[in-house]
Each structure stands twice: as C-alpha cells, then as structure tokens.
Design a protein around this motif. Structure first.
Motif, PDB file in Angstrom:
ATOM      1  N   MET A 205      -3.879   0.934  -2.688  1.00 58.03           N
ATOM      2  CA  MET A 205      -3.873  -0.573  -2.194  1.00 58.03           C
ATOM      3  C   MET A 205      -3.891  -1.661  -3.101  1.00 58.03           C
ATOM      4  O   MET A 205      -4.287  -1.592  -4.277  1.00 58.03           O
ATOM      5  N   GLU A 206      -2.621  -2.435  -2.725  1.00 56.24           N
ATOM      6  CA  GLU A 206      -2.479  -3.727  -3.734  1.00 56.24           C
ATOM      7  C   GLU A 206      -3.449  -4.825  -3.584  1.00 56.24           C
ATOM      8  O   GLU A 206      -4.143  -5.014  -2.572  1.00 56.24           O
ATOM      9  N   HIS A 207      -3.835  -5.317  -4.790  1.00 58.17           N
ATOM     10  CA  HIS A 207      -4.507  -6.561  -4.677  1.00 58.17           C
ATOM     11  C   HIS A 207      -3.971  -7.922  -5.400  1.00 58.17           C
ATOM     12  O   HIS A 207      -3.000  -7.497  -6.340  1.00 58.17           O
TER      13      HIS A 207
ATOM     14  N   MET B 269       0.815  -1.202   0.048  1.00 50.11           N
ATOM     15  CA  MET B 269      -0.081  -0.051   0.153  1.00 50.11           C
ATOM     16  C   MET B 269       0.819   1.347  -0.064  1.00 50.11           C
ATOM     17  O   MET B 269       2.069   1.091   0.158  1.00 50.11           O
ATOM     18  N   THR B 270       0.238   2.302  -0.403  1.00 52.86           N
ATOM     19  CA  THR B 270       1.153   3.530  -0.127  1.00 52.86           C
ATOM     20  C   THR B 270       0.110   4.579   0.561  1.00 52.86           C
ATOM     21  O   THR B 270      -0.979   4.804   0.471  1.00 52.86           O
ATOM     22  N   PHE B 271       0.876   5.315   1.268  1.00 56.83           N
ATOM     23  CA  PHE B 271      -0.218   6.412   2.469  1.00 56.83           C
ATOM     24  C   PHE B 271       0.596   7.624   1.853  1.00 56.83           C
ATOM     25  O   PHE B 271       1.686   7.796   1.839  1.00 56.83           O
TER      26      PHE B 271
ATOM     27  N   TYR C 132       8.940   2.405   7.608  1.00 56.26           N
ATOM     28  CA  TYR C 132       9.777   1.338   6.771  1.00 56.26           C
ATOM     29  C   TYR C 132       9.640   1.693   5.555  1.00 56.26           C
ATOM     30  O   TYR C 132      10.338   1.065   4.403  1.00 56.26           O
ATOM     31  N   TYR C 133       8.747   2.626   5.046  1.00 55.03           N
ATOM     32  CA  TYR C 133       8.577   2.849   3.602  1.00 55.03           C
ATOM     33  C   TYR C 133       9.849   3.624   3.003  1.00 55.03           C
ATOM     34  O   TYR C 133      10.705   3.484   2.391  1.00 55.03           O
ATOM     35  N   THR C 134      10.345   4.524   4.075  1.00 53.66           N
ATOM     36  CA  THR C 134      11.515   5.700   3.792  1.00 53.66           C
ATOM     37  C   THR C 134      12.806   4.512   4.035  1.00 53.66           C
ATOM     38  O   THR C 134      13.791   4.719   2.944  1.00 53.66           O
TER      39      THR C 134
ATOM     40  N   ALA D 295       3.274   2.917 -10.107  1.00 58.17           N
ATOM     41  CA  ALA D 295       4.387   2.196 -10.062  1.00 58.17           C
ATOM     42  C   ALA D 295       4.964   1.295  -9.068  1.00 58.17           C
ATOM     43  O   ALA D 295       5.086   0.299  -8.919  1.00 58.17           O
ATOM     44  N   HIS D 296       4.443   1.848  -7.556  1.00 54.44           N
ATOM     45  CA  HIS D 296       4.404   1.190  -6.404  1.00 54.44           C
ATOM     46  C   HIS D 296       3.581   0.323  -6.426  1.00 54.44           C
ATOM     47  O   HIS D 296       3.874  -0.873  -6.132  1.00 54.44           O
ATOM     48  N   GLU D 297       2.350   0.476  -6.646  1.00 55.09           N
ATOM     49  CA  GLU D 297       1.156  -0.636  -6.491  1.00 55.09           C
ATOM     50  C   GLU D 297       1.295  -1.901  -7.557  1.00 55.09           C
ATOM     51  O   GLU D 297       1.045  -2.853  -7.327  1.00 55.09           O
ATOM     52  N   PHE D 298       1.743  -1.307  -8.634  1.00 54.23           N
ATOM     53  CA  PHE D 298       1.842  -2.545  -9.687  1.00 54.23           C
ATOM     54  C   PHE D 298       3.035  -3.404  -9.284  1.00 54.23           C
ATOM     55  O   PHE D 298       3.162  -4.696  -9.648  1.00 54.23           O
ATOM     56  N   PHE D 299       4.150  -3.007  -8.710  1.00 53.53           N
ATOM     57  CA  PHE D 299       5.255  -3.873  -8.416  1.00 53.53           C
ATOM     58  C   PHE D 299       4.926  -4.738  -7.221  1.00 53.53           C
ATOM     59  O   PHE D 299       5.454  -5.836  -7.096  1.00 53.53           O
ATOM     60  N   HIS D 300       3.750  -4.278  -6.449  1.00 56.27           N
ATOM     61  CA  HIS D 300       3.350  -5.152  -5.441  1.00 56.27           C
ATOM     62  C   HIS D 300       2.662  -6.406  -6.031  1.00 56.27           C
ATOM     63  O   HIS D 300       2.576  -7.729  -5.389  1.00 56.27           O
ATOM     64  N   LEU D 301       2.378  -6.594  -7.246  1.00 53.05           N
ATOM     65  CA  LEU D 301       2.071  -7.835  -7.942  1.00 53.05           C
ATOM     66  C   LEU D 301       2.954  -8.880  -7.708  1.00 53.05           C
ATOM     67  O   LEU D 301       2.651 -10.095  -7.365  1.00 53.05           O
TER      68      LEU D 301
ATOM     69  N   LEU E 232      -0.113   5.256   0.203  1.00 49.44           N
ATOM     70  CA  LEU E 232      -0.971   4.459   0.724  1.00 49.44           C
ATOM     71  C   LEU E 232      -1.698   3.988  -0.401  1.00 49.44           C
ATOM     72  O   LEU E 232      -1.949   4.654  -1.359  1.00 49.44           O
ATOM     73  N   LEU E 233      -1.636   2.937  -0.581  1.00 49.26           N
ATOM     74  CA  LEU E 233      -2.628   2.322  -1.629  1.00 49.26           C
ATOM     75  C   LEU E 233      -3.893   1.351  -1.243  1.00 49.26           C
ATOM     76  O   LEU E 233      -4.232   0.801  -0.241  1.00 49.26           O
ATOM     77  N   PRO E 234      -4.876   1.652  -2.246  1.00 48.57           N
ATOM     78  CA  PRO E 234      -6.210   0.994  -2.082  1.00 48.57           C
ATOM     79  C   PRO E 234      -6.560  -0.209  -2.725  1.00 48.57           C
ATOM     80  O   PRO E 234      -5.503  -0.579  -3.493  1.00 48.57           O
TER      81      PRO E 234
ATOM     82  N   ALA F 214       9.036  -5.244   1.851  1.00 49.31           N
ATOM     83  CA  ALA F 214       7.692  -5.500   1.348  1.00 49.31           C
ATOM     84  C   ALA F 214       7.068  -4.092   0.868  1.00 49.31           C
ATOM     85  O   ALA F 214       6.490  -4.082  -0.233  1.00 49.31           O
ATOM     86  N   GLU F 215       7.288  -3.204   1.427  1.00 49.49           N
ATOM     87  CA  GLU F 215       6.823  -1.721   1.195  1.00 49.49           C
ATOM     88  C   GLU F 215       7.962  -0.859   0.624  1.00 49.49           C
ATOM     89  O   GLU F 215       7.936  -0.265  -0.407  1.00 49.49           O
ATOM     90  N   GLY F 216       9.151  -0.934   1.709  1.00 56.61           N
ATOM     91  CA  GLY F 216      10.292  -0.067   1.320  1.00 56.61           C
ATOM     92  C   GLY F 216      10.797  -0.381   0.038  1.00 56.61           C
ATOM     93  O   GLY F 216      11.378   0.539  -0.840  1.00 56.61           O
TER      94      GLY F 216
HETATM   95 ZN   LIG Z   1       2.759  -0.672  -0.750  1.00 57.54          ZN
END
Ligand SMILES: [Zn+2]
Length: 601
Positions: free
Chosen positions: A265-267, A1-3, A389-391, A286-292, A11-13, A320-322
């Motif tokens: 938010m990733e699914h 996710m990305t906030f 932990y993102y940063t 770019a962040h959410e798609f990489f969560h795939l 924050l991601l949905p 996982a996020e950073g």
């Molecule tokens: Zn994320």
C-alpha cells in the motif's frame, strides 16, 4: 496498491511514513490529541483517547468507511465502548449514523473507545503478541469540520508488552520501556497517511540513496543484503527517471513471513509491503515506490478531495494502478533486476490473463476502474464478471510507450508523458481530468492525435491490436494452446470453515448432475476436498469421474459427474529476428529506458 490475488496483482499496504509529514517531538501545539494504548496485545484492542479542545455545545466525530483499499469496510463496526467527558463531567454520546457520533458539551471533550484489529498485511491493522501495525484511519475518529487542524498522536506501551520478543523498536526510532512517543501532523489526513509499526523490528538506511530511505522490517525469511540491493536499484532508477525525489525522507515498512500474505500500500512518503519472502519484494517495491509520483502526487481529479464516508468513483485506475504496473516492470528490467526474457514473460502473462477473461470483451479499462468497489465480492473477481485495471492498464501502458516511440522516431516515450504530468499537475498541486488529460499529454508528447486509441481501447472494448503495435518494437506475439480438465464450478473455502460450492458453470456436467451453488462439500471422491484445487486438477484428466457427497438444507446427497475440458490459450512475447532498424531501436529504448533519434529508411 498491489494485490496478490487470483489476478496476480500487487496489493500494497501502508507504513509509518509519519516521520516525513509528522515531526517527532514533545510539542503540545497540536489542537486535537490522540493517544493509542497497546496494553494487552493478546486482546487485539487498540485503546484510543481523543482530546478535542474548543468545543461549543457539541462536537461531531466520525470514522472512515474506507482507506488503503477501494472497498467500503466500515471500520466503525470494530469500535466498542465509546465514552466521553466534558471537563470533568460525563458527556452524552449519541450515535448519529453507522460511522458518526455526536457528543454534547463545551470546552475540552475527551473521548475514549477501543477498536479491534488482528489482521495481517498492509491493508489492515494488527495488534498481537508479535507487533502492532497501525493504519491510523482504521482506528482514529476525526472531527469532519476540523480535519485541517494539526494533530498529535502518542503511542503507549509498557515494558512487558513485547518483552519476550527482544528489543523494542517503534518507527519513531525510539526503544525502551514505558514511554509515550508523540507524532505531530499538520492535519488528520496527513496523520491518516502514515502507518505505524511497533514491536520487534530491524531498521536500516539504504546506502547510496539520497534523500534518505529507511527500511523497517518485521518478520523473517529475508536477507539484508538482498533487500538492500534490490531496493537500492529500484529507488535509484525511479528517482532518475522522474528527475528527483518528491520527498525529504522515505520509509519502506516490510512484513515478511508465512502469515504476511502479499501486497503493498502506497503512502505519501512511505509504503507498507507484505511478502512471504524477500524473493517477492522487487515486484511489489518497484510498483509502490513509483506511486510516489503516479497517484500520490499525480492525482486524478475524481479522487480529490478524498471522501472516506462512501465510495468515490473514478475511471482513472487503469492509469493510476495499471500504468504504475507498467513502470514496475520497466524499472525491474531497466535496473537489471530482471533479464529482458523475464520482462517479455511478464508481458505475455499479463496478455494471457487479460485475454483469458470473457469479461475483457465487454468491460473497458475505464469501467473496470469505476467498478473497483466490487472487488470485495468474490463473484465479481471471476473471469466472466471483470477484468483487472491493473492488467489492462499495464498492457495499455506498454502499447502506448511503443506507439509514442514509433510516432516520434524513438525520440520520446511514455516516460515523457509521466514526467510532463509530474510537471503540469503534481508540481503545481493540480489534479488531472482522468483519461482526458492522459490523452492530451500523450498527444502533446507524440505530436499527433491519440483520440481513436483512447476511444477504442481505454473507454471502449475493442480488441487490442497486439501484433501491429508489438511489431513496431521488433516483438512478436505467439500463442500456445493447452487443454486441461475443468471442474465446472468454483470451490470456496472460509478459513477454518467447510468447502462450499461457489458459482456453477450452467453449461457444464456439474450443473447437469444437479450441483448447486451453496452446497457444502462433505467429501470428495471419498476423502477431504483438496486444499489446492488447481493443483489437484493438474493431476486429473478430462472425463474422469468426480463423486461428491454434499449437504444442502440439512440433507446429504451424492452427486457424480465427469470432469469437463477447457482450452487455454497462452501468449508469449518474443523478439522478431527479422525486425528492422527502427523497430530494434524502439525495443532497445523500451528495455533500457532510453530515447535516441532513429534514421527511418
Ligand atoms: Zn498500486
């Protein structure tokens, strides 16, 4: 996710990615059937019925306590009017704990209830006069012992629901009045990972991307050309980087506009993203798609199996996020959406954010991951209490990439670590043992030990050796110092409520003048408190008088003090014009996402 928060995180949905895992059809094969009614959206109540066949004596149903954010949010607190029938008889419904109900009966049990949601963004659900956005885990009960069974879900709305809004679209790609659209899914968990968007929507496929990627958009402040071009570049680059798609069909659900906030938010096969306008889309997408890959398929063992009843602790979110953030920035520069100057500026901002937090000296990347569950408390997010932990993870990802390139003469990179983890874990269905397997994979790619790096900088809190590592990539870290006025306290504001004093710096002039946390601001220099206090501060000077009228326990008092001063250090990443050949190769390799052997002189 990305906030999108004080930490400028993403924050991601979640979105209606149901169509990947769920087949659309009229099948009634599903064991457990849900119906979600969207009548009277102005009441913001989702009317849910759940039909459970094959019950003997009693059945227990539960609602998740968390989903879409690492925060216990007790979705069951939004539930009202739980009723049940067994066959044609009213059944006894007993509440067992805060999120569990037991229903007595035999045969087919039908449960009905309503759930209130009117919150914008990917981390919530919403039913209003504009649209319905559903994160299924936030509105659906499940049977704990039968969550592996296939399920179906029908969404029902009438022609009048959004009649003033123009054509009706659902993420099922059906329009029209008085219809019920049915999804089927192989399990409750698959259903829960597929958000649903219903209402006035625009929909199109990304041209030139295979497998198919669908975009569903609700709201305004965007142009199709820009959305299409940015998403296309991101998808094509990341699919090439990870050597193919792990999906048959993917969906972006995008909410744009003033009320949309920001985040994603990733699914499993989709993402839901909210942004003020399309200008903010690339960083989130770019962040959410990489969560795939990273987190949805390359899964830390500590998050498996998911326990949605209480906190689930993991030390792996820095990766996982950073590191997903690291790849967000790599994708933007490598696909040409960012210039290299924008990439350097972003890295400098991450380092500034990290080093500006006193908590960086004592909270490790792993501990920040473990304490993610505290992020719902505003005080915890203050610089003295936590780092993101993102940063920290994003910066660690950059440092690891440079070190791997240096150790291998630019023949390998962090890209190889991600691809190797995809092969070893994601493609075999295995989960990885948090930082340990990241370290072991890095070592196998780089051909030497990273034990000390992980001990000092991932598990530990030793200061990052920025300059020695950035120098290996022909980069230099510059520092710029600024002095600025300081309030000496945090100002908090509830929507539609008064401004209230948050934490007070015990060493500052505000504390010495007697200001306390919890004081309600009545006026501020004789006027209303500034809505954007950071902007107000920019127009002040240290030493200027601030006169506050505050209310404390029914008494009003005046407190005045002079603004203090704080020193801020900004970090900038710049190219070193004297860098050697190897360092220049590494820098180019990192910016372009390429590896090639370097002759070391
Ligand atoms: Zn994320």
């Amino acid at each position: 996710m990305t906030f999108p928060s004080v930490r400028s995180r993403l924050l991601l949905p979640v979105s209606l990615c149901l169509f990947l895992t769920l087949a659309i059809g009229s099948s009634t094969r599903a064991t457990i059937q849900y119906t979600v009614g969207l009548e009277h959206p102005e009441k913001h109540l989702f009317h849910v019925t759940m039909v459970i066949p094959g019950v003997t004596g009693e059945v227990t149903v539960r609602m998740a306590a968390w989903n879409a954010l690492y925060q216990v949010r007790d979705f069951s607190s939004r539930v009202q009017q739980v009723e049940a029938v067994a066959g044609s008889e009213k059944a006894l419904v007993e509440k067992v704990d805060k999120q569990t109900w037991r229903i007595k009966g035999t045969g087919t049990i039908k449960i009905s209830y309503a759930v209130y949601w009117d919150e914008a963004g990917p981390f919530a659900s919403q039913l209003n006069s504009e649209h319905a956005f559903i994160n299924p885990a936030m509105i659906l009960f499940y049977v704990p012992l039968r969550r592996e069974e296939d399920v179906s879900l029908s969404v029902i709305f009438s022609s009048s629901t959004w009649s003033a809004q123009g054509p009706l679209w659902t993420s099922l790609f059906v329009s029209g009045p008085n219809h019920a659209d049915m999804f089927t899914a192989p399990s409750y968990d698959a259903l829960a990972d597929g958000p649903i968007e219903v209402g006035k929507i625009e929909r199109f496929e990304l041209p030139g991307v295979t497998p198919a990627v669908t975009v569903v958009i609700h709201g305004d402040n965007w142009s199709k050309k820009r959305v299409e071009e940015d998403l296309k570049r991101i998808c094509i680059y990341e699919l090439k980087l990870m050597e193919g798609a792990p999906f048959e069909h993917y969906m972006f659900i995008l909410h744009f506009g003033k009320g949309a906030g920001g985040g994603g938010m990733e699914h499993m096969n989709s993402t839901a993203i909210s942004a003020y306008s399309d200008e903010y889309l690339p960083g989130l997408a770019a962040h959410e798609f990489f969560h795939l890959w990273n987190v949805k398929r390359i899964r830390p063992a500590t998050l498996e199996p998911v326990d949605d009843t209480k906190e689930q602790f993991t030390r792996s979110l820095w990766f996982a996020e950073g590191v997903t953030n690291t790849y967000g920035s790599f994708t933007l520069v490598r696909s040409g959406i960012w210039s290299k100057e924008q990439f350097y500026a972003d890295l400098g901002e991450q380092i500034t954010e990290l080093e500006g937090r006193p908590a960086n000296r004592w909270q490790s990347a792993e501990q920040s991951s473990l304490d993610a569950w505290f992020e719902k408390y505003p005080l915890y997010n203050q610089p003295e209490y936590s780092v993101s932990y993102y940063t920290k993870g994003q910066v660690l990802g950059n440092l690891l990439d440079i070190l791997i390139r240096d150790r291998t003469g630019n023949e390998k990179s962090l890209d190889d670590v991600l691809r190797s983890m995809n092969t070893t874990f994601a493609k075999t269905g295995e989960s990885y043992r948090d930082s340990l397997d990241v370290q072991l994979t890095t070592e196998s790619v780089a051909g030497e030990s990273f034990q000390e790096f992980f001990r000092k900088y991932v598990a530990g809190t030793e200061p990052f050796p920025y300059q020695p590592i950035l120098g290996l990539a022909g980069l230099t870290l510059r520092t710029v110092e600024h002095r600025k006025p300081a309030l000496g306290f945090f100002l908090e504001h509830e929507p539609n409520g008064p401004f209230v004093v948050g934490a007070v710096d015990s060493e500052g002039a505000a504390a010495q003048a007697g200001l306390r946390a919890g004081d309600v601001i009545v006026n501020w220099n004789g006027a209303e408190a500034p809505r954007r206090v950071e902007r107000w501060l920019q127009e002040q000077k240290a030493g200027e008088l601030l006169k506050l009228r505050v209310r404390r326990e029914d008494k009003e008092m005046t407190i005045e003090f002079r603004l203090g001063e704080i020193k801020e250090t900004f970090y900038q990443v710049v190219e070193d014009s004297h860098a050697g050949e190897k360092a220049r190769h590494i820098r180019e390799g990192m910016l372009r996402g390429e590896t090639s052997a370097v002759l070391v002189h």
